[in-house]
Design a protein around this motif. Structure first.
Motif, PDB file in Angstrom:
ATOM      1  N   SER A   1      29.029  23.730  20.215  1.00  0.00           N
ATOM      2  CA  SER A   1      29.599  24.641  19.540  1.00  0.00           C
ATOM      3  C   SER A   1      30.336  24.366  18.297  1.00  0.00           C
ATOM      4  O   SER A   1      30.975  23.371  18.297  1.00  0.00           O
ATOM      5  N   CYS A   2      30.696  25.149  17.480  1.00  0.00           N
ATOM      6  CA  CYS A   2      31.204  24.843  16.062  1.00  0.00           C
ATOM      7  C   CYS A   2      32.800  24.638  16.467  1.00  0.00           C
ATOM      8  O   CYS A   2      33.331  23.642  15.883  1.00  0.00           O
ATOM      9  N   SER A   3      33.230  25.345  17.453  1.00  0.00           N
ATOM     10  CA  SER A   3      34.708  25.435  17.792  1.00  0.00           C
ATOM     11  C   SER A   3      35.046  23.802  18.189  1.00  0.00           C
ATOM     12  O   SER A   3      36.065  23.312  18.181  1.00  0.00           O
ATOM     13  N   GLU A   4      33.889  23.089  18.839  1.00  0.00           N
ATOM     14  CA  GLU A   4      34.105  21.821  19.377  1.00  0.00           C
ATOM     15  C   GLU A   4      34.489  20.670  18.426  1.00  0.00           C
ATOM     16  O   GLU A   4      34.904  19.705  18.770  1.00  0.00           O
ATOM     17  N   LEU A   5      34.087  21.059  17.303  1.00  0.00           N
ATOM     18  CA  LEU A   5      34.217  20.171  16.058  1.00  0.00           C
ATOM     19  C   LEU A   5      35.423  20.214  15.392  1.00  0.00           C
ATOM     20  O   LEU A   5      35.591  19.534  14.401  1.00  0.00           O
ATOM     21  N   LEU A   6      36.487  20.988  15.928  1.00  0.00           N
ATOM     22  CA  LEU A   6      37.784  21.151  15.365  1.00  0.00           C
ATOM     23  C   LEU A   6      38.868  20.340  16.269  1.00  0.00           C
ATOM     24  O   LEU A   6      40.116  20.099  15.635  1.00  0.00           O
ATOM     25  N   ASN A   7      38.322  19.266  17.247  1.00  0.00           N
ATOM     26  CA  ASN A   7      39.167  18.553  17.633  1.00  0.00           C
ATOM     27  C   ASN A   7      39.734  17.269  16.871  1.00  0.00           C
ATOM     28  O   ASN A   7      38.779  16.575  16.422  1.00  0.00           O
ATOM     29  N   PRO A   8      40.859  17.040  16.579  1.00  0.00           N
ATOM     30  CA  PRO A   8      41.255  15.705  16.065  1.00  0.00           C
ATOM     31  C   PRO A   8      40.806  14.635  16.599  1.00  0.00           C
ATOM     32  O   PRO A   8      40.665  13.484  15.803  1.00  0.00           O
ATOM     33  N   ASN A   9      40.432  14.492  17.715  1.00  0.00           N
ATOM     34  CA  ASN A   9      39.839  13.338  18.213  1.00  0.00           C
ATOM     35  C   ASN A   9      38.735  12.755  17.717  1.00  0.00           C
ATOM     36  O   ASN A   9      38.207  11.610  17.858  1.00  0.00           O
ATOM     37  N   LEU A  10      37.936  13.680  17.159  1.00  0.00           N
ATOM     38  CA  LEU A  10      36.744  13.540  16.292  1.00  0.00           C
ATOM     39  C   LEU A  10      35.458  13.058  17.267  1.00  0.00           C
ATOM     40  O   LEU A  10      34.233  12.632  16.536  1.00  0.00           O
ATOM     41  N   LYS A  11      35.679  13.083  18.419  1.00  0.00           N
ATOM     42  CA  LYS A  11      34.498  12.505  19.270  1.00  0.00           C
ATOM     43  C   LYS A  11      33.274  13.355  19.027  1.00  0.00           C
ATOM     44  O   LYS A  11      31.937  12.846  18.689  1.00  0.00           O
ATOM     45  N   LYS A  12      33.350  14.638  19.211  1.00  0.00           N
ATOM     46  CA  LYS A  12      32.206  15.614  19.005  1.00  0.00           C
ATOM     47  C   LYS A  12      31.606  15.465  17.357  1.00  0.00           C
ATOM     48  O   LYS A  12      30.450  15.698  17.081  1.00  0.00           O
ATOM     49  N   THR A  13      32.632  15.709  16.641  1.00  0.00           N
ATOM     50  CA  THR A  13      32.234  15.462  15.159  1.00  0.00           C
ATOM     51  C   THR A  13      31.315  14.138  14.829  1.00  0.00           C
ATOM     52  O   THR A  13      30.429  14.331  13.973  1.00  0.00           O
ATOM     53  N   ILE A  14      31.857  13.048  15.369  1.00  0.00           N
ATOM     54  CA  ILE A  14      31.119  11.877  15.212  1.00  0.00           C
ATOM     55  C   ILE A  14      29.787  11.851  15.440  1.00  0.00           C
ATOM     56  O   ILE A  14      28.776  11.567  14.917  1.00  0.00           O
ATOM     57  N   GLU A  15      29.708  12.380  16.945  1.00  0.00           N
ATOM     58  CA  GLU A  15      28.453  12.662  17.533  1.00  0.00           C
ATOM     59  C   GLU A  15      27.392  13.595  16.602  1.00  0.00           C
ATOM     60  O   GLU A  15      26.204  13.172  16.459  1.00  0.00           O
ATOM     61  N   CYS A  16      28.024  14.444  16.130  1.00  0.00           N
ATOM     62  CA  CYS A  16      27.143  15.408  15.540  1.00  0.00           C
ATOM     63  C   CYS A  16      26.783  14.918  14.060  1.00  0.00           C
ATOM     64  O   CYS A  16      25.606  15.012  13.793  1.00  0.00           O
ATOM     65  N   VAL A  17      27.562  14.188  13.322  1.00  0.00           N
ATOM     66  CA  VAL A  17      27.277  13.637  12.127  1.00  0.00           C
ATOM     67  C   VAL A  17      26.095  12.580  12.089  1.00  0.00           C
ATOM     68  O   VAL A  17      25.207  12.576  11.279  1.00  0.00           O
ATOM     69  N   LYS A  18      26.405  11.944  13.184  1.00  0.00           N
ATOM     70  CA  LYS A  18      25.260  10.737  13.285  1.00  0.00           C
ATOM     71  C   LYS A  18      23.671  11.471  13.689  1.00  0.00           C
ATOM     72  O   LYS A  18      22.681  11.106  12.995  1.00  0.00           O
TER      73      LYS A  18
END
Length: 144
Positions: free
Chosen positions: A93-110
């Motif tokens: 979900s897009c809201s999961e990408l707003l966490n400052p730990n960046l785990k989900k964000t990094i998984e997504c950009v990969k």
């Protein structure tokens, strides 16, 4: 008239009370997440992209009325295409990408960068980072 317009524009990108990370903190988190030379892109490219997408704000949400999408987080992951209802490319979900730990964000950009466009999927990377001969400055002074 220009000053109020500039303030309005910048407040859309970095709202008051925003959670801004330092450049070297971003570099360290991205390195720890395995982005240095992921799919051939140096860590400098990722840090440059994060700056031009969100000014290092992992909680940024920006509505792009021209493109017809909303971007989320450090890399402004697009709803409807990369995140959101139906989970799209990133299965998040897009809201999961707003966490400052960046785990989900990094998984997504990969997942996004593995696509046929690579980092070219982000226009800001193509415009500001791809052919830059000053990419090394993004890691200047960082102890990685």
């Amino acid at each position: 008239m220009a000053a109020p317009l500039l303030f309005l524009t910048s407040s859309l990108l970095v709202p008051s009370g925003a959670y801004i990370l330092g450049r070297c903190v971003v570099a360290k988190k991205l390195q720890e997440g395995g982005l240095d030379y992921f799919e051939g892109y140096s860590l400098e490219n990722w840090v440059c992209l994060a700056y031009f997408e969100s000014k290092f704000n992992p909680t940024a949400v920006y509505e792009n009325s021209v493109g017809g999408y909303t971007g989320f987080g450090l890399f402004q992951i697009r709803d409807g295409q990369w995140c959101g209802h139906g989970r799209k490319v990133c299965s998040v979900s897009c809201s999961e990408l707003l966490n400052p730990n960046l785990k989900k964000t990094i998984e997504c950009v990969k997942k996004v960068v593995k696509g046929k466009e690579g980092m070219g999927a982000w226009r800001t990377w193509s415009q500001n980072c791809q052919f830059s001969d000053t990419l090394a400055r993004w890691l200047d002074g960082c102890k990685l």
